[in-house]
Design an enzyme around this catalytic site. Structure first.
Site, PDB file in Angstrom:
ATOM      1  N   ASP A  67      72.055 112.588  -8.563  1.00 57.98           N
ATOM      2  CA  ASP A  67      72.743 113.257  -9.658  1.00 57.98           C
ATOM      3  C   ASP A  67      71.836 114.007 -10.622  1.00 57.98           C
ATOM      4  OD1 ASP A  67      71.762 110.721 -10.262  1.00 57.98           O
ATOM      5  OD2 ASP A  67      73.225 110.356 -11.836  1.00 57.98           O
ATOM      6  N   GLU A  98      63.148 104.254 -14.939  1.00 59.02           N
ATOM      7  CA  GLU A  98      63.821 103.595 -16.054  1.00 59.02           C
ATOM      8  C   GLU A  98      62.923 103.519 -17.283  1.00 59.02           C
ATOM      9  OE1 GLU A  98      66.837 102.843 -16.243  1.00 59.02           O
ATOM     10  OE2 GLU A  98      67.560 102.823 -14.169  1.00 59.02           O
ATOM     11  N   GLU A 101      77.979 109.591 -19.291  1.00 60.64           N
ATOM     12  CA  GLU A 101      78.092 110.954 -18.753  1.00 60.64           C
ATOM     13  C   GLU A 101      79.329 111.710 -19.247  1.00 60.64           C
ATOM     14  OE1 GLU A 101      75.322 108.710 -16.317  1.00 60.64           O
ATOM     15  OE2 GLU A 101      77.419 108.297 -16.824  1.00 60.64           O
ATOM     16  N   ARG A 110      64.041 105.449 -20.731  1.00 59.47           N
ATOM     17  CA  ARG A 110      64.453 104.543 -21.798  1.00 59.47           C
ATOM     18  C   ARG A 110      63.380 104.372 -22.862  1.00 59.47           C
ATOM     19  NH1 ARG A 110      68.695 100.688 -20.060  1.00 59.47           N
ATOM     20  NH2 ARG A 110      69.466 101.335 -18.025  1.00 59.47           N
TER      21      ARG A 110
END
Length: 630
Positions: free
Chosen positions: A413, A280, A548, A284
């Site tokens: 993913d 993260e 997405e 980010r």
């Protein structure tokens, strides 16, 4: 004698020898000849059948190796648009970059092709990637005037598409000269037709609404809590503020950007005793800082990125070189989650773009070396299923764990997404990445692609110990855009067929809901021809403002120019405004407005030139959470 005299002596001798053989011997010889002919026919039939059974990807790879596919290793260098009233706008999908030499890479050996987590208060356990007006009018783009053309058309040296001869030796390091910060993007009204300009302004208004609430109630904190008008902390590093910097720049919000930059300069410090999640924090904060440096040329952002990147490096000090999930950026220590020694595959394979870019900009190879080693290890691991990978990997052994479950949703993913984007980022020269990506696409088509009964919607399900589950996370909607980006980069054209089919399905995941907003997880009806294609379980009836689908719509519109993809993005924004907006911001339905989502809506509605108005030395690199490389 008379008959033999008309023939050659050799012919007479052969005939005499044949007649001297017994009937049994002659029969055996004829039988052997017939048997050889049968074997030859069977062998030819088998080879022909094998070729007919080959996938389009395998045929594409063979054609590429024989030099019959147009080269995709070196995209054309970016230049300013040609002057004149008929000049085409610069292709925003072409790579651009600062005038920085690339780190040298070892040559790769070509091999034959074989047969985001959100904060705890809004995270679904295990998610690794939380991280209609006139169509013709919306499709028209105002051409840039000849006078707006950049005067300097010098070649830009970029590792994405640069000529190999321009790269320095691996031991050569050149300092990056600080650049004067550039101005934010020009007003969108000057770049698009009037109808599209209204939409863009609506996107800007939605962002301003959320930003105003963050500034008033959560300034400098990680997240706004819009209903209670308070804030929450995850890492205590101003996640929302850093995550929004490049969005404000692209939207041309000068005052908001300047105020946020001042906070980064005066208040942001990584010298604190706090534990952060490697994945993260990378996508980010590190990604946000690198994006801002590329868009602005402001050295402040690169300095902060280098400081943070160095503090994240202890995560890679594991027995297997597979990184730990958590790092204390003040103490320089790292560890796995307290409940397991496993990391998720998506997390350890979705930090590569940012770390590689940091090495590129600083000419310090340690960041790139660490993340490249992860990809090399995963490439060689057993336990894959036709290119599909399990969801977990052990940081001690370096082996996959919890094998037998394969999904393109949470925990796996972005592994697939980053395979392609790393290959593009590296100048399309790293064959292992390409092979893993192409094999994975074939595995998806073979094992996970199905269609619904009622509407014949194509979707991606999951496989659990050879049992198919017609369940698809919203996270999977990254795939249409990724497939389209691959085709745009020279990969097999048939991938676009699947991209278009999946894009329709992701659209229907929004359209078939009462609110026009997609659920977190959808289940698909494969039985019969009646009823709904999409069903939602009560626990999945929420929307986390994920980007997405809109990112894929952005790609699909840019590559196909079909106005419907822009219209679908507009419809999604309208639904968010109608059902998630509160006086202070918009809720999760039911976190603060997702900056990644707002950026992708902006890009989806903008003109191709929206990202080309930037400093001559800048490149459109990591768009934070989704890390889009063009």
């Amino acid at each position: 004698m008379h008959e033999c005299s008309s023939l050659s002596a050799a012919g007479c001798d052969d005939e005499a020898k044949w007649k001297q053989l017994s009937r049994l011997q002659r029969s055996l010889i004829l039988f052997l000849l017939a048997l050889m002919l049968v074997f030859a026919l069977l062998s030819f039939s088998s080879v022909a059948e094998q070729r007919r059974g080959r996938s389009d990807t395998e045929d594409w790879l063979e054609l590429r190796d024989r030099g019959l596919v147009p080269p995709v290793l070196k995209p054309a260098e970016s230049r300013g648009p040609a002057a004149g009233p008929h000049a085409e706008p610069a292709d925003p999908m072409e790579p651009r970059g600062p005038n920085i030499p690339a780190l040298a890479r070892p040559p790769t050996k070509r091999k034959p092709f074989p047969n985001k987590r959100a904060p705890p208060n809004s995270r679904k356990e295990g998610n690794a990637s939380d991280t209609v007006s006139d169509a013709k009018q919306n499709q028209e783009v105002v051409r840039e005037e000849a006078g707006e053309e950049e005067e300097d058309e010098e070649k830009v040296i970029s590792r994405r598409g640069a000529e190999p001869a321009t790269e320095p030796p691996s031991n050569q390091k050149e300092a990056v000269e600080p650049q004067a910060p550039a101005e934010p993007a020009a007003s969108v009204h000057q770049q698009v037709s009037p109808g599209a300009a209204e939409r863009l302004e609506a996107v800007r208004d939605a962002f301003r609404h959320a930003w105003k609430a963050y500034r008033e109630y959560a300034w400098g904190h990680d997240e706004l809590k819009p209903i209670s008008k308070s804030f929450s902390e995850w890492f205590g590093l101003g996640l929302t503020l850093i995550d929004s910097l490049d969005t404000m720049w692209i939207m041309g919000l000068k005052e908001e950007f300047a105020e946020a930059r001042s906070w980064v300069e005066k208040e942001l410090s990584f010298d604190k005793n706090v534990e952060v999640n490697l994945f993260e924090t990378t996508i980010r904060i590190l990604g946000g800082l690198l994006s801002c440096y590329h868009l602005t040329g402001d050295q402040l952002f690169l300095d902060k990125a280098k400081d943070l990147g160095s503090r994240l490096m202890p995560a890679f000090k594991t027995p297997s070189k597979i990184p730990f999930s958590d790092v204390n950026i003040g103490k320089g220590t790292a560890h796995p989650p307290r409940w397991t020694s496993d990391s998720t595959v998506a997390e350890v394979t979705s930090i590569q773009l940012e770390f590689r870019e940091l090495s590129h900009l600083t000419q310090d190879p340690q960041y790139q070396d660490a993340v490249n080693e992860v990809m090399r290890l995963v490439h060689k691991l057993p336990g894959k299923h036709d290119g599909l990978v399990p969801m977990f990997i052990n940081t001690n052994s370096g082996q996959f764990s919890h094998k037998g479950v394969f999904t393109l949703g949470a925990r796996a993913d972005s592994y697939y997404e980053y395979l392609l984007k790393q290959w593009i980022q590296g100048g399309k020269t790293e064959d292992e990445l390409l092979e893993d990506y192409l094999q994975a696409v074939e595995g998806v088509k073979k094992h996970l692609v199905r269609q619904t009964g009622p509407g014949r919607l194509t979707f991606i399900g999951e496989l659990s110990h050879n049992r198919f589950n017609p369940k698809m996370d919203h996270l999977v909607c990254f795939l249409p855009g990724t497939l389209a980006l691959g085709v745009h980069s020279g990969l097999p054209p048939d991938h676009m067929d699947l991209a278009q089919q999946l894009m329709e399905t992701c659209h229907q995941m929004y359209r078939q809901m009462e609110t026009g907003l997609s659920p977190e997880i959808a289940h698909f009806n494969m039985q019969g021809s009646e009823g709904q294609d999409v069903s939602v379980k009560p626990a999945d009836r929420h929307n986390l403002l994920r980007p997405e689908t809109v990112e894929s719509l952005f790609y699909m519109y840019r590559f196909t120019k079909e106005a419907k993809y822009r219209d679908w993005g507009w419809d999604i924004l309208q639904s968010f405004n109608a059902f998630t907006k509160v006086p202070t911001s918009r809720t999760l339905i039911y976190s603060c407005c997702s900056d990644s989502l707002m950026m992708m809506i902006m890009l989806n509605q903008g003109s191709p030139n929206l990202l080309s108005r930037r400093p001559k030395s800048s490149s459109q690199t990591d768009l934070k959470a989704k890390t889009v490389y063009f």
